[in-house]
Design an enzyme around this catalytic site. Structure first.
Site, PDB file in Angstrom:
ATOM      1  N   GLY A 354      -1.858   1.470  16.734  1.00 16.98           N
ATOM      2  CA  GLY A 354      -1.881   0.016  16.683  1.00 16.98           C
ATOM      3  C   GLY A 354      -1.909  -0.476  15.251  1.00 16.98           C
ATOM      4  O   GLY A 354      -1.915   0.303  14.299  1.00 16.98           O
ATOM      5  N   GLY A 356      -3.716  -3.574  12.712  1.00 10.79           N
ATOM      6  CA  GLY A 356      -4.729  -4.604  12.586  1.00 10.79           C
ATOM      7  C   GLY A 356      -4.547  -5.403  11.319  1.00 10.79           C
ATOM      8  O   GLY A 356      -3.613  -5.191  10.545  1.00 10.79           O
ATOM      9  N   GLY A 357      -5.459  -6.345  11.114  1.00 15.50           N
ATOM     10  CA  GLY A 357      -5.362  -7.196   9.940  1.00 15.50           C
ATOM     11  C   GLY A 357      -5.568  -6.451   8.640  1.00 15.50           C
ATOM     12  O   GLY A 357      -5.131  -6.907   7.586  1.00 15.50           O
ATOM     13  N   PHE A 358      -6.236  -5.310   8.686  1.00 16.97           N
ATOM     14  CA  PHE A 358      -6.529  -4.572   7.466  1.00 16.97           C
ATOM     15  C   PHE A 358      -5.778  -3.248   7.393  1.00 16.97           C
ATOM     16  O   PHE A 358      -6.015  -2.458   6.489  1.00 16.97           O
ATOM     17  CB  PHE A 358      -8.037  -4.297   7.363  1.00 16.97           C
ATOM     18  CG  PHE A 358      -8.838  -5.542   7.153  1.00 16.97           C
ATOM     19  CD1 PHE A 358      -8.452  -6.485   6.219  1.00 16.97           C
ATOM     20  CD2 PHE A 358      -9.971  -5.784   7.895  1.00 16.97           C
ATOM     21  CE1 PHE A 358      -9.183  -7.637   6.019  1.00 16.97           C
ATOM     22  CE2 PHE A 358     -10.720  -6.930   7.701  1.00 16.97           C
ATOM     23  CZ  PHE A 358     -10.317  -7.858   6.761  1.00 16.97           C
ATOM     24  N   GLY A 359      -4.889  -2.960   8.347  1.00 14.80           N
ATOM     25  CA  GLY A 359      -4.126  -1.726   8.258  1.00 14.80           C
ATOM     26  C   GLY A 359      -3.822  -1.146   9.626  1.00 14.80           C
ATOM     27  O   GLY A 359      -4.217  -1.686  10.664  1.00 14.80           O
ATOM     28  N   VAL A 361      -3.683   1.956  12.636  1.00 16.22           N
ATOM     29  CA  VAL A 361      -4.552   2.953  13.244  1.00 16.22           C
ATOM     30  C   VAL A 361      -3.670   4.069  13.783  1.00 16.22           C
ATOM     31  O   VAL A 361      -2.688   3.815  14.486  1.00 16.22           O
ATOM     32  CB  VAL A 361      -5.406   2.348  14.371  1.00 16.22           C
ATOM     33  CG1 VAL A 361      -6.309   3.411  14.985  1.00 16.22           C
ATOM     34  CG2 VAL A 361      -6.242   1.197  13.840  1.00 16.22           C
ATOM     35  N   LYS A 375      -8.160   4.744  10.881  1.00 14.16           N
ATOM     36  CA  LYS A 375      -7.744   3.423  10.430  1.00 14.16           C
ATOM     37  C   LYS A 375      -7.478   3.499   8.928  1.00 14.16           C
ATOM     38  O   LYS A 375      -8.392   3.748   8.137  1.00 14.16           O
ATOM     39  CB  LYS A 375      -8.817   2.378  10.707  1.00 14.16           C
ATOM     40  CG  LYS A 375      -8.403   0.962  10.281  1.00 14.16           C
ATOM     41  CD  LYS A 375      -9.582   0.006  10.271  1.00 14.16           C
ATOM     42  CE  LYS A 375     -10.062  -0.302  11.658  1.00 14.16           C
ATOM     43  NZ  LYS A 375     -11.135  -1.343  11.649  1.00 14.16           N
ATOM     44  N   ASP A 474     -17.083 -10.678  15.131  1.00 14.05           N
ATOM     45  CA  ASP A 474     -15.690 -10.596  15.593  1.00 14.05           C
ATOM     46  C   ASP A 474     -15.608  -9.928  16.967  1.00 14.05           C
ATOM     47  O   ASP A 474     -14.794  -9.039  17.194  1.00 14.05           O
ATOM     48  CB  ASP A 474     -14.833  -9.839  14.578  1.00 14.05           C
ATOM     49  CG  ASP A 474     -13.342 -10.192  14.710  1.00 14.05           C
ATOM     50  OD1 ASP A 474     -13.033 -11.198  15.375  1.00 14.05           O
ATOM     51  OD2 ASP A 474     -12.508  -9.463  14.156  1.00 14.05           O
TER      52      ASP A 474
END
Length: 656
Positions: A354, A356-359, A361, A375, A474
């Site tokens: 997947g 995400g906002g920071f990188g 996975v 991640k 979050d």
């Protein structure tokens, strides 16, 4: 200019004329022991100073083998892997024989943990004569004889006590009559032939193959020391770790890069260094003069910008913040991996789970063979606060509903986090996905209810069970991961906030969270102080989304049309006496479960934080009597909450 010359000579020449620290020299070289080669800290041997290794890792080196003593037992060292901090040992008293002079159980120091493939073998001595045969019992041996203290004794060994089958009570009764019991570890692969053919010879062969251990003796700090060109060591005065550098010892890492400079010996070597130092000083003055000329010539024309310098300082501050954090909390830190190890684990990032906002996975496999989720963090991590939040929060937690952090990587701009692998991915793909033909993915209400309870227990632990209260900030379906049994695990602590002690109020700058799940007080202080109750709001929205996803009506489109906000729609149905648009096959029990979850969700999203229940109370309401639950008042703020993209933080979603 003369002052600049003097200062340059002083700072440039001093590293070359200073002598290398003796302890750094003595501990620099790797050594061999028995048939093991290329050994370093924390191990050491007799011909080395004791400050080069940890006291518990002294090796007795013979021509044939390397021996180590742990808790008064001597082991033969079969393998040492310094990169993965793994070693393989075999008990010396059980090499070639299963009748040692002393019967002692295997125990370990706190510096060691058994490898995942370790399996205990239990040997019983001084047993009565076995008159009843037990053919075909897996893990139970034939009777063998031993001479102990000049006395002939009978014995048995057991490899799997839980698999003794129908003979369990009889065999256990027999074994309880034995005088002594000794536990000796082995590897599962070595034990397999023994269980197929339980003979004394096969057991001896299996025990000689040894068992695996992982050691942790300031592993993360030592890696930091090595990266700074230092040598790991042990301060015998303070009984603590020390990093030996070329100039002097440091607590954690070397401040300069002189540790990688070779040391020449003798007067000629020192003379050459002085000459080299003076030459470098002159070169430095030349470069400095050119730079100053360029600066004064082009400054007024706009060629000079402070942005590059600001970025450089920011990156340096980020590195210092993270390294300081790693140093201060090294006892709590999981294993530190190099970036090359991360690439090897993920096969160069080939299997993406997947984004995400920071990188991204990625699926990977750890050195001990377990599947992991890695991640890889990108440069949007800012000053490293999210990285520190993630590691600091999860390293302080130990709960069945919190994802386990197995390791991390930090090498300048290369950052990664290694988690346990969750085979069922994230919750969001199970509750609502308009693009999926397999909507809801066959999750029934009982399973969804169990997930709601599990997340609530995880949040209760974060808010009440930790030494320091942790506010997640979050909570949403994308950050709830599911294992094989659909047990939920809270993940993604990049926005988390650690409170001092049991403080309830939190000080934050700007909105934190994801649009639609952010509590009103987080982005508008007039609604109250930000606290752990902000997580309660996000949890409530997630619970209501479970209900939305299972309903046949596309409420998402209805809310986007601004005709009806989703919670308004729920209140309307409750007022009409309906819990949900019932499916034909929904039972009364399922209907009660839905009503319970909806009422709890509505209590959690109350506008005023003080009107929201604690997570402890949430669990009580979810597990208590439905008849005692009252429908909460309609919140004052009941309109869609829409934030700009800059205030919403996207988190990782597993897509498998």
């Amino acid at each position: 200019m003369s002052l600049i010359f003097i200062l340059t000579i002083t700072f440039v020449c001093s590293p070359f004329v200073s002598s290398t620290d003796e302890r750094y020299q003595n501990c620099s070289a790797k050594f061999d022991c028995g048939n093991i080669t290329n050994i370093g800290y924390p191990f050491w041997r007799s011909d080395q100073p004791d400050y080069c290794g940890h006291p518990k890792f002294w090796l007795n080196c013979t021509d044939e083998a390397a021996l180590i003593t742990i808790q008064n037992l001597t082991y033969q060292v079969l393998e040492i892997d310094s990169d993965t901090h793994n070693l393989k040992l075999a008990r010396e008293d059980y090499i070639g024989d299963i009748c040692p002079d002393l019967l002692i159980n295997t125990t370990l120091d706190s510096f060691f943990n058994y490898a995942s493939d370790a399996q205990d073998v239990t040997l019983y001595y001084g047993c009565p004569m076995l008159s009843i045969p037990f053919p075909g019992v897996i893990g139970f041996s034939n009777q063998f004889n031993c001479t102990l203290n000049n006395t002939e004794q009978r014995g048995f060994y057991v490899t799997r006590e839980v698999d003794l089958g129908n003979f369990n009570s009889t065999i256990i009764g027999l074994l309880n009559l034995c005088e002594n019991r000794v536990i000796v570890p082995a590897t599962q692969s070595a034990i397999a032939p023994v269980e197929r053919s339980p003979t004394e010879g096969n057991l001896v062969t299996a025990l000689e193959q040894g068992f695996g251990l992982q050691w942790d003796v300031n592993n993360a700090v030592c890696e930091t020391c090595n990266l700074s060109k230092g040598m790991c060591g042990y301060n015998t005065t303070t009984s603590s770790f020390v990093c030996y550098c070329a100039d002097q010892p440091e607590q954690f890492s070397c401040r300069g890069s002189t540790a990688n400079q070779p040391e020449s010996s003798g007067p000629a070597g020192k003379y050459n260094k002085v000459v080299l130092g003076i030459g470098l000083a002159i070169a430095a003055i030349t470069v400095l003069t050119i730079f100053l000329g360029w600066y004064y010539c082009f400054r007024r024309r706009g060629f000079w910008s402070g942005k590059a310098l600001t970025l450089q300082r920011k990156n340096k501050t980020q590195a210092q913040n993270i390294e300081t954090f790693i140093m201060n909390y090294h006892r709590l830190m999981p294993r530190r991996y190099s970036y090359s190890e991360i690439k090897k684990m993920t096969k160069s990032f080939t299997d993406k789970l997947g984004e995400g906002g920071f990188g991204g996975v990625y699926k990977g496999k750890s050195p001990d063979g377990r599947f992991v989720a890695v991640k890889v963090l990108n440069k949007s991590m800012g000053d490293g606060e999210e990285f520190i939040n993630e590691v600091a929060s999860i390293s302080r937690t130990s709960h069945v509903n919190i994802v386990i952090l197995l390791g991390f990587c930090y090498e300048r701009d290369k950052k990664a986090l290694v988690y346990e692998y969750m085979s069922n991915g994230s919750l969001d793909k199970f509750i609502y996905n308009q693009r999926s033909e397999q909507r809801n993915c066959c999750l029934d209400w009982k399973t969804l209810y169990g997930i709601a309870i599990g997340v609530a227990r995880g949040l209760e632990y974060l808010h009440c069970g930790c030494n320091s209260r942790i506010v997640h900030f979050d909570i949403k379906p994308q950050n709830v991961l599911l294992d094989d049994d659909f047990c939920p695990k809270i993940s993604d602590f990049g926005l988390a906030k650690l409170c001092k002690g049991k403080e309830s109020k939190v000080s934050i700058l700007g909105a934190k969270g994801t649009a639609g799940y952010i509590a009103p007080e987080v982005f508008m202080r007039s609604y109250g102080r930000v606290s752990y109750k902000s997580d309660v709001y996000s949890y409530g929205m997630m619970i209501l989304e479970l209900f939305e996803g299972k309903d046949d009506i596309n409420v998402g489109e209805a809310s986007q049309s601004s005709e009806m906000y989703f919670p308004d729609w729920i209140y309307k149905k409750l007022e009409l006496g309906h819990t949900c648009s019932l499916h034909e096959n929904m039972t009364v029990e399922e209907g009660e479960t839905v009503r319970r979850m909806v009422i709890v969700g509505l209590w959690c999203i109350q506008t005023n934080p003080s009107d929201r229940p604690s997570m402890t109370r949430v669990i009580e309401m979810l597990e208590g009597n439905l008849q005692s639950l009252q429908i909460p008042p309609k919140p004052v703020l009941f309109s869609p909450i829409i934030l700009s993209d800059s205030s919403a933080v996207s988190s990782t979603t597993y897509e498998q």
